[in-house]
Write a protein that holds these residues in place. Sequence first.
Motif, PDB file in Angstrom:
ATOM      1  N   TRP A 101    -153.854  40.476  -3.924  1.00 35.01           N
ATOM      2  CA  TRP A 101    -152.891  39.463  -4.669  1.00 35.01           C
ATOM      3  C   TRP A 101    -151.572  39.735  -4.378  1.00 35.01           C
ATOM      4  N   LYS A 102    -151.142  40.989  -3.471  1.00 34.72           N
ATOM      5  CA  LYS A 102    -149.863  41.392  -3.164  1.00 34.72           C
ATOM      6  C   LYS A 102    -149.861  40.719  -1.652  1.00 34.72           C
ATOM      7  N   ALA A 103    -150.814  40.302  -0.752  1.00 33.87           N
ATOM      8  CA  ALA A 103    -150.558  39.647   0.586  1.00 33.87           C
ATOM      9  C   ALA A 103    -150.290  38.187  -0.010  1.00 33.87           C
ATOM     10  N   GLY A 104    -151.080  37.761  -0.927  1.00 33.07           N
ATOM     11  CA  GLY A 104    -150.861  36.213  -1.670  1.00 33.07           C
ATOM     12  C   GLY A 104    -149.418  35.946  -1.745  1.00 33.07           C
ATOM     13  N   LEU A 105    -148.881  36.983  -2.551  1.00 33.51           N
ATOM     14  CA  LEU A 105    -147.602  36.676  -3.182  1.00 33.51           C
ATOM     15  C   LEU A 105    -146.516  37.088  -2.032  1.00 33.51           C
ATOM     16  N   TRP A 106    -146.841  37.771  -1.086  1.00 28.62           N
ATOM     17  CA  TRP A 106    -145.687  37.776   0.184  1.00 28.62           C
ATOM     18  C   TRP A 106    -145.963  36.547   1.008  1.00 28.62           C
ATOM     19  N   ALA A 107    -147.267  35.824   0.958  1.00 24.99           N
ATOM     20  CA  ALA A 107    -147.390  34.806   1.555  1.00 24.99           C
ATOM     21  C   ALA A 107    -146.544  33.560   1.142  1.00 24.99           C
ATOM     22  N   ILE A 108    -146.650  33.576  -0.185  1.00 24.53           N
ATOM     23  CA  ILE A 108    -145.927  32.529  -0.923  1.00 24.53           C
ATOM     24  C   ILE A 108    -144.591  32.663  -0.898  1.00 24.53           C
ATOM     25  N   PHE A 109    -143.911  33.974  -0.902  1.00 21.03           N
ATOM     26  CA  PHE A 109    -142.510  34.212  -0.825  1.00 21.03           C
ATOM     27  C   PHE A 109    -141.884  33.838   0.434  1.00 21.03           C
ATOM     28  N   THR A 110    -142.937  34.199   1.602  1.00 17.86           N
ATOM     29  CA  THR A 110    -142.263  33.842   3.034  1.00 17.86           C
ATOM     30  C   THR A 110    -142.071  32.371   3.189  1.00 17.86           C
ATOM     31  N   SER A 111    -143.022  31.565   2.391  1.00 21.66           N
ATOM     32  CA  SER A 111    -142.979  30.123   2.573  1.00 21.66           C
ATOM     33  C   SER A 111    -141.835  29.174   1.730  1.00 21.66           C
ATOM     34  N   LEU A 112    -141.026  30.184   0.942  1.00 19.32           N
ATOM     35  CA  LEU A 112    -140.118  29.413   0.059  1.00 19.32           C
ATOM     36  C   LEU A 112    -138.859  28.792   0.583  1.00 19.32           C
ATOM     37  N   PRO A 113    -138.537  29.366   1.799  1.00 21.40           N
ATOM     38  CA  PRO A 113    -137.509  28.694   2.533  1.00 21.40           C
ATOM     39  C   PRO A 113    -137.675  27.329   3.010  1.00 21.40           C
ATOM     40  N   GLN A 114    -139.199  27.059   3.333  1.00 19.37           N
ATOM     41  CA  GLN A 114    -139.615  26.016   3.924  1.00 19.37           C
ATOM     42  C   GLN A 114    -139.112  24.616   3.196  1.00 19.37           C
ATOM     43  N   PRO A 115    -139.257  24.581   2.005  1.00 12.94           N
ATOM     44  CA  PRO A 115    -138.574  23.247   1.113  1.00 12.94           C
ATOM     45  C   PRO A 115    -137.237  23.146   1.353  1.00 12.94           C
ATOM     46  N   LEU A 116    -136.525  24.315   1.202  1.00 12.88           N
ATOM     47  CA  LEU A 116    -134.985  24.269   1.248  1.00 12.88           C
ATOM     48  C   LEU A 116    -134.621  23.813   2.517  1.00 12.88           C
ATOM     49  N   MET A 117    -135.259  24.079   3.495  1.00 19.60           N
ATOM     50  CA  MET A 117    -134.663  23.617   4.933  1.00 19.60           C
ATOM     51  C   MET A 117    -135.229  22.453   5.465  1.00 19.60           C
ATOM     52  N   ALA A 118    -136.036  21.800   4.665  1.00 24.80           N
ATOM     53  CA  ALA A 118    -136.519  20.397   5.057  1.00 24.80           C
ATOM     54  C   ALA A 118    -135.694  19.264   5.173  1.00 24.80           C
ATOM     55  N   VAL A 119    -134.724  19.294   4.077  1.00 22.22           N
ATOM     56  CA  VAL A 119    -133.773  18.012   4.469  1.00 22.22           C
ATOM     57  C   VAL A 119    -132.850  18.564   5.608  1.00 22.22           C
ATOM     58  N   PRO A 120    -132.104  19.487   5.936  1.00 18.62           N
ATOM     59  CA  PRO A 120    -131.355  19.831   6.951  1.00 18.62           C
ATOM     60  C   PRO A 120    -132.063  19.582   8.318  1.00 18.62           C
ATOM     61  N   ALA A 121    -133.340  20.081   8.282  1.00 15.24           N
ATOM     62  CA  ALA A 121    -134.094  19.849   9.409  1.00 15.24           C
ATOM     63  C   ALA A 121    -134.447  18.345   9.772  1.00 15.24           C
ATOM     64  N   TYR A 122    -134.547  17.492   8.549  1.00 13.15           N
ATOM     65  CA  TYR A 122    -134.816  16.275   8.773  1.00 13.15           C
ATOM     66  C   TYR A 122    -133.491  15.508   9.413  1.00 13.15           C
ATOM     67  N   LEU A 123    -132.300  15.908   8.846  1.00 12.18           N
ATOM     68  CA  LEU A 123    -131.172  15.275   9.221  1.00 12.18           C
ATOM     69  C   LEU A 123    -130.609  15.656  10.670  1.00 12.18           C
ATOM     70  N   LEU A 124    -131.076  16.838  11.033  1.00 13.81           N
ATOM     71  CA  LEU A 124    -130.956  17.490  12.375  1.00 13.81           C
ATOM     72  C   LEU A 124    -131.712  16.625  13.497  1.00 13.81           C
ATOM     73  N   VAL A 125    -133.023  16.477  13.150  1.00 14.04           N
ATOM     74  CA  VAL A 125    -133.867  15.696  13.845  1.00 14.04           C
ATOM     75  C   VAL A 125    -133.403  14.126  14.122  1.00 14.04           C
ATOM     76  N   THR A 126    -133.056  13.542  13.021  1.00 12.18           N
ATOM     77  CA  THR A 126    -132.454  11.892  13.244  1.00 12.18           C
ATOM     78  C   THR A 126    -131.371  11.976  13.757  1.00 12.18           C
ATOM     79  N   ALA A 127    -130.367  12.945  13.930  1.00 14.63           N
ATOM     80  CA  ALA A 127    -129.125  12.979  14.641  1.00 14.63           C
ATOM     81  C   ALA A 127    -129.375  13.259  15.974  1.00 14.63           C
ATOM     82  N   PHE A 128    -130.474  13.811  16.400  1.00  9.80           N
ATOM     83  CA  PHE A 128    -130.744  14.135  17.905  1.00  9.80           C
ATOM     84  C   PHE A 128    -131.737  13.514  18.255  1.00  9.80           C
ATOM     85  N   GLN A 129    -132.360  12.331  17.691  1.00 11.00           N
ATOM     86  CA  GLN A 129    -133.456  11.559  17.861  1.00 11.00           C
ATOM     87  C   GLN A 129    -133.511  11.068  19.357  1.00 11.00           C
ATOM     88  N   PRO A 130    -132.254  10.636  20.037  1.00 12.71           N
ATOM     89  CA  PRO A 130    -132.410  10.411  21.492  1.00 12.71           C
ATOM     90  C   PRO A 130    -132.870  11.293  22.454  1.00 12.71           C
TER      91      PRO A 130
END
Length: 88
Positions: A5-34
Amino acid sequence: GTPVWKAGLWAIFTSLPQPLMAVPAYLLVTAFQPFLPVGLGLAAGAMIWMVFAELLPDANEHLSPSRIGTVLLLAFMAMVGFQLLLPH
């Protein structure tokens, strides 16, 4: 020695930044698409280098050269097959 259960909670905790960084990552990729093909080519080259510099020497210690060649051939055929299945 960590409870599941503790390993599961740490896995969830370490995945929390992914949704937060999805939009900036998308904008960065579209800006540097060439430049995306160059970046993906460099990443592919790094992966190929890792195979020849790290994986094949280790595999050569444990397997015969014919088995290594067979696995490489099957992996290459699978990769080409997946590319043919992708829509263009």
